[in-house]
Design a protein around this motif. Structure first.
Motif, PDB file in Angstrom:
ATOM      1  N   GLY A   8       0.815  -1.219   0.000  1.00 65.06           N
ATOM      2  CA  GLY A   8       0.000   0.000   0.000  1.00 65.06           C
ATOM      3  C   GLY A   8       0.843   1.261   0.000  1.00 65.06           C
ATOM      4  O   GLY A   8       0.616   2.171  -0.809  1.00 65.06           O
ATOM      5  N   ILE A  12       1.462   4.093  -3.084  1.00 67.70           N
ATOM      6  CA  ILE A  12       1.269   5.536  -2.868  1.00 67.70           C
ATOM      7  C   ILE A  12       2.524   6.304  -3.281  1.00 67.70           C
ATOM      8  O   ILE A  12       2.450   7.326  -3.997  1.00 67.70           O
ATOM      9  CB  ILE A  12       0.936   5.817  -1.391  1.00 67.70           C
ATOM     10  CG1 ILE A  12      -0.419   5.209  -1.003  1.00 67.70           C
ATOM     11  CG2 ILE A  12       0.940   7.325  -1.121  1.00 67.70           C
ATOM     12  CD1 ILE A  12      -1.606   5.881  -1.603  1.00 67.70           C
ATOM     13  N   TYR A  27       0.149  15.981  -1.360  1.00 64.79           N
ATOM     14  CA  TYR A  27       0.620  14.653  -1.735  1.00 64.79           C
ATOM     15  C   TYR A  27       2.094  14.467  -1.411  1.00 64.79           C
ATOM     16  O   TYR A  27       2.525  13.335  -1.144  1.00 64.79           O
ATOM     17  CB  TYR A  27       0.347  14.414  -3.227  1.00 64.79           C
ATOM     18  CG  TYR A  27      -1.115  14.418  -3.559  1.00 64.79           C
ATOM     19  CD1 TYR A  27      -1.947  13.391  -3.148  1.00 64.79           C
ATOM     20  CD2 TYR A  27      -1.684  15.477  -4.268  1.00 64.79           C
ATOM     21  CE1 TYR A  27      -3.302  13.405  -3.439  1.00 64.79           C
ATOM     22  CE2 TYR A  27      -3.043  15.500  -4.566  1.00 64.79           C
ATOM     23  CZ  TYR A  27      -3.839  14.461  -4.144  1.00 64.79           C
ATOM     24  OH  TYR A  27      -5.190  14.481  -4.424  1.00 64.79           O
ATOM     25  N   SER A 210      -9.302  12.810   6.138  1.00 71.34           N
ATOM     26  CA  SER A 210      -8.236  11.816   6.026  1.00 71.34           C
ATOM     27  C   SER A 210      -7.142  12.060   7.064  1.00 71.34           C
ATOM     28  O   SER A 210      -6.662  11.123   7.719  1.00 71.34           O
ATOM     29  CB  SER A 210      -7.631  11.849   4.624  1.00 71.34           C
ATOM     30  OG  SER A 210      -8.597  11.573   3.646  1.00 71.34           O
ATOM     31  N   PRO A 256      -2.542   4.272   3.971  1.00 65.71           N
ATOM     32  CA  PRO A 256      -2.764   4.258   2.508  1.00 65.71           C
ATOM     33  C   PRO A 256      -4.224   4.019   2.140  1.00 65.71           C
ATOM     34  O   PRO A 256      -4.723   4.588   1.166  1.00 65.71           O
ATOM     35  CB  PRO A 256      -1.877   3.095   2.024  1.00 65.71           C
ATOM     36  CG  PRO A 256      -0.883   2.881   3.108  1.00 65.71           C
ATOM     37  CD  PRO A 256      -1.585   3.222   4.384  1.00 65.71           C
ATOM     38  N   TYR A 259      -6.316   7.358   2.844  1.00 64.89           N
ATOM     39  CA  TYR A 259      -6.057   8.425   1.872  1.00 64.89           C
ATOM     40  C   TYR A 259      -6.498   8.033   0.469  1.00 64.89           C
ATOM     41  O   TYR A 259      -6.902   8.898  -0.311  1.00 64.89           O
ATOM     42  CB  TYR A 259      -4.576   8.803   1.897  1.00 64.89           C
ATOM     43  CG  TYR A 259      -4.258   9.805   2.972  1.00 64.89           C
ATOM     44  CD1 TYR A 259      -4.433  11.174   2.758  1.00 64.89           C
ATOM     45  CD2 TYR A 259      -3.820   9.404   4.215  1.00 64.89           C
ATOM     46  CE1 TYR A 259      -4.170  12.102   3.756  1.00 64.89           C
ATOM     47  CE2 TYR A 259      -3.547  10.324   5.224  1.00 64.89           C
ATOM     48  CZ  TYR A 259      -3.726  11.670   4.975  1.00 64.89           C
ATOM     49  OH  TYR A 259      -3.469  12.580   5.973  1.00 64.89           O
ATOM     50  N   SER A 260      -6.423   6.750   0.137  1.00 59.63           N
ATOM     51  CA  SER A 260      -6.877   6.321  -1.186  1.00 59.63           C
ATOM     52  C   SER A 260      -8.394   6.428  -1.307  1.00 59.63           C
ATOM     53  O   SER A 260      -8.924   6.774  -2.362  1.00 59.63           O
ATOM     54  CB  SER A 260      -6.432   4.876  -1.447  1.00 59.63           C
ATOM     55  OG  SER A 260      -5.024   4.780  -1.452  1.00 59.63           O
ATOM     56  N   SER A 263      -9.270  10.536  -1.041  1.00 62.13           N
ATOM     57  CA  SER A 263      -8.743  11.403  -2.092  1.00 62.13           C
ATOM     58  C   SER A 263      -9.195  10.885  -3.457  1.00 62.13           C
ATOM     59  O   SER A 263      -8.670   9.886  -3.958  1.00 62.13           O
ATOM     60  CB  SER A 263      -7.211  11.461  -2.018  1.00 62.13           C
ATOM     61  OG  SER A 263      -6.696  12.197  -3.099  1.00 62.13           O
ATOM     62  N   LEU A 266      -6.264  10.891  -6.129  1.00 56.76           N
ATOM     63  CA  LEU A 266      -5.317   9.795  -5.948  1.00 56.76           C
ATOM     64  C   LEU A 266      -5.965   8.462  -6.275  1.00 56.76           C
ATOM     65  O   LEU A 266      -5.350   7.608  -6.937  1.00 56.76           O
ATOM     66  CB  LEU A 266      -4.790   9.802  -4.508  1.00 56.76           C
ATOM     67  CG  LEU A 266      -3.776   8.714  -4.135  1.00 56.76           C
ATOM     68  CD1 LEU A 266      -2.518   8.835  -4.984  1.00 56.76           C
ATOM     69  CD2 LEU A 266      -3.416   8.813  -2.653  1.00 56.76           C
ATOM     70  N   ARG A 267      -7.185   8.273  -5.847  1.00 59.57           N
ATOM     71  CA  ARG A 267      -7.886   7.012  -6.119  1.00 59.57           C
ATOM     72  C   ARG A 267      -8.067   6.800  -7.619  1.00 59.57           C
ATOM     73  O   ARG A 267      -7.877   5.685  -8.126  1.00 59.57           O
ATOM     74  CB  ARG A 267      -9.242   7.020  -5.414  1.00 59.57           C
ATOM     75  CG  ARG A 267      -9.997   5.705  -5.557  1.00 59.57           C
ATOM     76  CD  ARG A 267     -11.263   5.674  -4.718  1.00 59.57           C
ATOM     77  NE  ARG A 267     -12.275   6.603  -5.215  1.00 59.57           N
ATOM     78  CZ  ARG A 267     -12.677   7.685  -4.565  1.00 59.57           C
ATOM     79  NH1 ARG A 267     -12.154   7.993  -3.393  1.00 59.57           N
ATOM     80  NH2 ARG A 267     -13.625   8.473  -5.075  1.00 59.57           N
ATOM     81  N   ARG A 269      -6.149   7.918 -10.035  1.00 60.09           N
ATOM     82  CA  ARG A 269      -4.859   7.589 -10.633  1.00 60.09           C
ATOM     83  C   ARG A 269      -4.482   6.136 -10.365  1.00 60.09           C
ATOM     84  O   ARG A 269      -3.971   5.434 -11.254  1.00 60.09           O
ATOM     85  CB  ARG A 269      -3.768   8.506 -10.081  1.00 60.09           C
ATOM     86  CG  ARG A 269      -3.901   9.972 -10.516  1.00 60.09           C
ATOM     87  CD  ARG A 269      -3.647  10.091 -12.018  1.00 60.09           C
ATOM     88  NE  ARG A 269      -3.621  11.480 -12.453  1.00 60.09           N
ATOM     89  CZ  ARG A 269      -4.678  12.191 -12.795  1.00 60.09           C
ATOM     90  NH1 ARG A 269      -5.880  11.629 -12.735  1.00 60.09           N
ATOM     91  NH2 ARG A 269      -4.568  13.436 -13.193  1.00 60.09           N
ATOM     92  N   ILE A 270      -4.733   5.653  -9.151  1.00 60.05           N
ATOM     93  CA  ILE A 270      -4.405   4.265  -8.811  1.00 60.05           C
ATOM     94  C   ILE A 270      -5.268   3.303  -9.618  1.00 60.05           C
ATOM     95  O   ILE A 270      -4.769   2.316 -10.176  1.00 60.05           O
ATOM     96  CB  ILE A 270      -4.596   4.027  -7.295  1.00 60.05           C
ATOM     97  CG1 ILE A 270      -3.578   4.842  -6.498  1.00 60.05           C
ATOM     98  CG2 ILE A 270      -4.449   2.543  -6.961  1.00 60.05           C
ATOM     99  CD1 ILE A 270      -3.772   4.790  -5.003  1.00 60.05           C
TER     100      ILE A 270
END
Length: 276
Positions: A8, A12, A27, A210, A256, A259-260, A263, A266-267, A269-270
């Motif tokens: 995780g 990140i 970030y 978060s 992780p 925040y995933s 956000s 960020l989520r 992008r993952i």
């Protein structure tokens, strides 16, 4: 838990490093938190996995002193990073137009270096003070890793200096940081409550959720463990061991995830990387 935590935090860090759109102060601080969590995991892996996988129940004094130094160092740095993230949220809410110009990358790097140097300066005396003692009692630790308060109580010498310095270290790092985080959120609430629009008010508070979760996950077990160590060590041995594992393993595991989930940027992008 180790595998999930390492994966995780590594994901990140990889996403923030490779995606230019994530090179923002929030970030960058999150990547600092992830790197600190990885350091904490690496510092505890040798003894914890050694016991559970290889039944290796011995550690030399020098290795023990080194391990407790890095455990306390990374905990101190993580506390500092959480304080910086509270400051980041305060600046973002109070000065949204000047946010990027105030928290520039060179300035963030300098602040991070100061936090690291503070941790080394405060924590380094702990193993040095322990090395001067003579140990003649049963050298059995309460945890699967070395902590200052645990090793200190095995000494046959006068440990008053270590008790005083250990308390001073706790108050100077986590105590001071948690107080400043609390004050930061009082100022954030004052700013948010002055916003006329309820929608804008909730949107501003939502950016702090978060970080508040990360603060509670990090500080709550540590506070309870400190209280038990000082006032009820012999009364709650199982609870003490459980809280010890929670202090070290739960923050790197949950940070992780929190925040995933919270956000969206960020989520997204993952998900995009793994879908590809």
């Amino acid at each position: 838990m180790y595998v999930i935590s390492i994966l995780g935090n590594s994901v990140i860090l990889f996403m923030i490093k490779t995606d230019p759109s994530l090179h923002e102060p929030m970030y960058i601080f999150l990547s600092m938190l992830g790197a600190t969590d990885l350091g904490l995991l690496i510092a505890t892996i040798p003894t914890i996995l050694g016991i559970f996988l290889f039944n290796s129940r011995e550690i030399s004094f020098d290795a023990c002193f080194a391990q407790l130094f890095f455990i306390h160092l990374f905990q101190c740095i993580e506390s500092s990073v959480l304080l910086l993230m509270a400051f980041d949220r305060f600046i973002a809410i109070r000065e949204p137009l000047r946010y990027a110009s105030i928290l520039t990358l060179p300035r963030i790097a300098k602040i991070g270096l100061v936090c690291m140097l503070r941790g080394v300066a405060v924590i380094l005396p702990l193993p040095l003070l322990l090395k001067r003692f003579r140990y003649c009692r049963a050298n059995i630790l309460s945890h699967s890793y070395c902590l200052h308060v645990d090793v200190m109580k095995m000494a046959c010498s006068d440990i008053r200096v270590n008790i005083i310095y250990g308390l001073f270290t706790k108050l100077l790092t986590m105590g001071l940081d948690s107080l400043l985080i609390f004050l930061s959120y009082i100022m954030i609430l004052r700013i948010v409550l002055s916003i006329a629009s309820n929608v804008e008010c909730l949107r501003a508070l939502n950016t702090c959720v978060s970080h508040l979760c990360a603060v509670l996950i990090f500080y709550t077990p540590d506070i309870f463990l400190s209280v038990i160590y000082r006032f009820g060590k012999n009364s709650f041995p199982l609870l003490q061991s459980l809280l010890g594992y929670i202090c070290l393993l739960i923050p790197p595991l949950l940070n992780p995830i929190v925040y995933s989930v919270k956000s969206k940027h960020l989520r997204a992008r993952i998900i995009r990387v793994f879908v590809k």
